[in-house]
Design an enzyme around this catalytic site. Sequence first.
Site, PDB file in Angstrom:
ATOM      1  N   SER A  11       2.038 -81.305  -6.459  1.00 25.50           N
ATOM      2  CA  SER A  11       3.062 -80.471  -5.858  1.00 25.50           C
ATOM      3  C   SER A  11       4.398 -80.470  -6.495  1.00 25.50           C
ATOM      4  O   SER A  11       4.971 -81.698  -6.885  1.00 25.50           O
ATOM      5  CB  SER A  11       3.204 -81.233  -4.550  1.00 25.50           C
TER       6      SER A  11
HETATM    7  N1  LIG Z   1      11.011 -77.287   0.708  1.00 22.07           N
HETATM    8  C1  LIG Z   1      10.004 -78.277   0.679  1.00 22.07           C
HETATM    9  C2  LIG Z   1       8.440 -77.775   0.419  1.00 22.07           C
HETATM   10  C3  LIG Z   1       7.277 -78.831   0.706  1.00 22.07           C
HETATM   11  C4  LIG Z   1       5.940 -78.042   0.810  1.00 22.07           C
HETATM   12  O1  LIG Z   1       5.983 -76.911   1.431  1.00 22.07           O
HETATM   13  N2  LIG Z   1       5.022 -78.700   0.161  1.00 22.07           N
HETATM   14  C5  LIG Z   1       3.924 -78.101   0.196  1.00 22.07           C
HETATM   15  C6  LIG Z   1       2.994 -78.830  -1.082  1.00 22.07           C
HETATM   16  S1  LIG Z   1       3.526 -78.263  -2.630  1.00 22.07           S
HETATM   17  C7  LIG Z   1       3.052 -78.485   1.506  1.00 22.07           C
HETATM   18  O2  LIG Z   1       3.054 -79.675   1.879  1.00 22.07           O
HETATM   19  N3  LIG Z   1       2.082 -77.767   1.872  1.00 22.07           N
HETATM   20  C8  LIG Z   1       1.286 -78.046   3.172  1.00 22.07           C
HETATM   21  C9  LIG Z   1       1.746 -77.226   4.384  1.00 22.07           C
HETATM   22  O3  LIG Z   1       2.916 -76.733   4.372  1.00 22.07           O
HETATM   23  O4  LIG Z   1       1.244 -77.474   5.184  1.00 22.07           O
HETATM   24  C10 LIG Z   1      10.267 -79.319  -0.059  1.00 22.07           C
HETATM   25  O5  LIG Z   1      10.902 -79.329  -0.991  1.00 22.07           O
HETATM   26  O6  LIG Z   1       9.834 -80.675   0.224  1.00 22.07           O
END
Ligand SMILES: N[C@@H](CCC(=O)N[C@@H](CS)C(=O)NCC(=O)O)C(=O)O
Length: 216
Positions: A11
Amino acid sequence: MAPTLYMVHPSPPVRAVLITAKAIGLNLIEKELNLAEGEHLKSEFLKINPQHTVPTLVEENGFTVWDSHAIMTFIVSKYGSDDTLYPKDLNKRAIVDQRLHFESGMVFPRVLRIVGPIVRSGKKTIDQEDIDSVNEVYKFLEAFLNGRPWMAGNNITVADYSLIGSISTLHVLVPIDAQNYPQVNAWLKKAEKLPEYAANQKGLDMFKEMIKSKLS
Ligand SMILES: N[C@@H](CCC(=O)N[C@@H](CS)C(=O)NCC(=O)O)C(=O)O
């Protein structure tokens, strides 16, 4: 005890936090979640972060914060030895914040837009429209750099760490054209030589492998 970071290595926002933690010498307890198996959607994790995203930081006293940008500015302000990575000077801080919001609002959504269909629906190509939108990001960053060594000026800041996570990822998908975007290209090459960049490498390599296997 060290704070706990809920994470997955590939990530980009997780990698941005790991780079920041390494830069300030902060030890984190890494707790990997299996997103493919929906571990982040289980009630145990939803109690910690109802938005079910990684990275999520939990301190020993239970204080919890998520979103990479909020985590980076928090750990630098709490555990950093000085304010260079996130300046207290309000003008300097405003520029760093602008770059962080740019990453959040303009850059990371492009990563998701391209990677989502490749991972979830087996898409094997990247549309020209998406390539153009990534080049638009590189064009903006070229203008932000405008002869300066780092994204928010003369010193490296959390804005660079945030963008290293996502731009090194976009570079895998839509390589930076060094002719068109020489400053962005030079910035990433310079970033790759930083000791803290090592914290980006493992997850980036995992991301590259995953994309290679999906697109081939
Ligand atoms: N804007 C957030 C984005 C976080 C994000 O979307 N992470 C993804 C992984 S890259 C995630 O957790 N996806 C799972 C979900 O949204 O359920 C940050 O900077 O932390």
